[in-house]
Structure formats: structure tokens, C-alpha cells
Scaffold this motif. Structure first.
Motif, PDB file in Angstrom:
ATOM      1  N   SER A   1      67.811 103.494  13.243  1.00 23.61           N
ATOM      2  CA  SER A   1      67.191 104.588  13.989  1.00 23.61           C
ATOM      3  C   SER A   1      68.294 105.471  14.541  1.00 23.61           C
ATOM      4  O   SER A   1      69.475 105.121  14.466  1.00 23.61           O
ATOM      5  N   SER A   2      67.911 106.600  15.109  1.00 24.91           N
ATOM      6  CA  SER A   2      68.886 107.435  15.802  1.00 24.91           C
ATOM      7  C   SER A   2      69.352 106.679  17.042  1.00 24.91           C
ATOM      8  O   SER A   2      68.590 105.906  17.636  1.00 24.91           O
ATOM      9  N   LYS A   3      70.573 106.928  17.456  1.00 26.47           N
ATOM     10  CA  LYS A   3      71.103 106.179  18.599  1.00 26.47           C
ATOM     11  C   LYS A   3      70.382 106.489  19.905  1.00 26.47           C
ATOM     12  O   LYS A   3      70.427 105.695  20.835  1.00 26.47           O
TER      13      LYS A   3
ATOM     14  N   THR B   1      57.275 103.430  13.196  1.00 28.51           N
ATOM     15  CA  THR B   1      58.161 102.453  12.566  1.00 28.51           C
ATOM     16  C   THR B   1      57.607 102.036  11.219  1.00 28.51           C
ATOM     17  O   THR B   1      56.418 101.753  11.081  1.00 28.51           O
ATOM     18  N   LEU B   2      58.495 102.013  10.230  1.00 33.02           N
ATOM     19  CA  LEU B   2      58.150 101.520   8.902  1.00 33.02           C
ATOM     20  C   LEU B   2      58.832 100.181   8.726  1.00 33.02           C
ATOM     21  O   LEU B   2      60.067 100.081   8.770  1.00 33.02           O
TER      22      LEU B   2
ATOM     23  N   LEU C   1      62.810 110.222   8.433  1.00 29.73           N
ATOM     24  CA  LEU C   1      62.039 109.408   9.368  1.00 29.73           C
ATOM     25  C   LEU C   1      62.821 109.171  10.653  1.00 29.73           C
ATOM     26  O   LEU C   1      62.297 109.344  11.752  1.00 29.73           O
ATOM     27  N   CYS C   2      64.082 108.799  10.525  1.00 28.24           N
ATOM     28  CA  CYS C   2      64.877 108.438  11.701  1.00 28.24           C
ATOM     29  C   CYS C   2      65.357 109.651  12.495  1.00 28.24           C
ATOM     30  O   CYS C   2      65.231 109.681  13.717  1.00 28.24           O
ATOM     31  N   GLN C   3      65.897 110.653  11.817  1.00 34.61           N
ATOM     32  CA  GLN C   3      66.517 111.771  12.526  1.00 34.61           C
ATOM     33  C   GLN C   3      65.551 112.866  12.938  1.00 34.61           C
ATOM     34  O   GLN C   3      65.754 113.500  13.967  1.00 34.61           O
TER      35      GLN C   3
ATOM     36  N   ILE D   1      61.790 104.626  13.185  1.00 34.40           N
ATOM     37  CA  ILE D   1      62.641 103.462  12.954  1.00 34.40           C
ATOM     38  C   ILE D   1      62.289 102.881  11.588  1.00 34.40           C
ATOM     39  O   ILE D   1      61.118 102.761  11.245  1.00 34.40           O
ATOM     40  N   LEU D   2      63.310 102.531  10.840  1.00 28.02           N
ATOM     41  CA  LEU D   2      63.126 101.789   9.596  1.00 28.02           C
ATOM     42  C   LEU D   2      63.570 100.361   9.873  1.00 28.02           C
ATOM     43  O   LEU D   2      64.686 100.138  10.344  1.00 28.02           O
ATOM     44  N   ALA D   3      62.713  99.407   9.633  1.00 26.12           N
ATOM     45  CA  ALA D   3      63.043  97.999   9.825  1.00 26.12           C
ATOM     46  C   ALA D   3      62.857  97.268   8.496  1.00 26.12           C
ATOM     47  O   ALA D   3      61.848  97.452   7.817  1.00 26.12           O
ATOM     48  N   VAL D   4      63.837  96.458   8.144  1.00 30.73           N
ATOM     49  CA  VAL D   4      63.783  95.664   6.917  1.00 30.73           C
ATOM     50  C   VAL D   4      63.800  94.192   7.316  1.00 30.73           C
ATOM     51  O   VAL D   4      64.729  93.737   7.981  1.00 30.73           O
ATOM     52  N   ALA D   5      62.758  93.489   6.923  1.00 32.45           N
ATOM     53  CA  ALA D   5      62.657  92.059   7.219  1.00 32.45           C
ATOM     54  C   ALA D   5      63.160  91.275   6.016  1.00 32.45           C
ATOM     55  O   ALA D   5      62.654  91.446   4.914  1.00 32.45           O
TER      56      ALA D   5
END
Length: 104
Positions: free
Chosen positions: A9-11, A21-22, A44-46, A51-55
Motif C-alpha cells: 500500500s502507499s506509506k 483491499t484486494l 489501486l494502491c497509489q 491495499i493489495l494483500a497476497v496470502a
């Protein structure tokens, strides 16, 4: 199962549960999900505050053969449990909310 979800994600993204969130995950056939670049993820992030989350879920190849076998055949339910646990983690730690969480 230990939490194995990584996010981008962006800081300055707040942790107040308001972020779209994806959550992506795949746990099968000993296939790893390596880091990669995607223009749509940057957007998506900027630009959308997302937030992009990878599980990394059992069944994949990220953590070796034992990890892979823990998500195969009679243990396939672990794959779904791990993905759900990743979603619950993101919600519990205020990265997102159920209404703002998309899964893929």
C-alpha cells in the motif's frame, strides 16, 4: 498455521478499516506466488488508496514440500482455512473491513 500474508500500500495508507483491499491467494500444485509488478496494482494502491494483500496459503510451493502437502488431497481444507484466516487478519488489524474486502 502462522499468518503468511504480505501487503502493499502507499506509506500513508491509514489503518482504520476504511481501505479497499484486494486479497489474492492460491494454494495448489506446489505453485509459488512470487512478487511481481502490475500497473493495476499501482493504481489501486497509489490512486485509490487501496491495499493489495497476497496470502501464501498451504498447498503452494513458497515454503517447501511439507507446506505443499499440508494443502493437498485430504488436507485441502487447510487451503480455504488459510485464505479465510488471512482475510480475518486484515480485518482484525484494521487494514480493511468486510465491506471493503474483495477476494481473488
Amino acid at each position: 498455521y502462522q499468518r503468511r500474508v504480505h501487503g502493499v500500500s502507499s506509506k500513508d495508507t491509514p489503518r482504520d478499516g476504511s481501505n479497499p483491499t484486494l486479497l489474492y491467494g492460491y494454494g495448489g500444485f506446489n505453485i509459488s506466488i512470487p512478487p511481481s509488478f502490475s500497473v493495476s496494482r499501482v493504481v489501486l494502491c497509489q490512486h485509490l488508496g487501496g491495499i493489495l494483500a497476497v496470502a501464501n496459503i498451504r498447498g503452494g510451493g513458497e515454503y517447501g514440500e511439507t507446506w505443499h502437502k499440508a494443502g493437498s488431497l485430504a488436507h485441502k481444507q487447510n487451503v480455504f482455512d488459510d485464505f479465510q484466516a488471512a482475510a480475518e487478519y486484515l480485518i482484525a488489524h484494521k487494514y480493511t473491513s468486510p465491506a471493503k474486502l474483495a477476494i481473488n
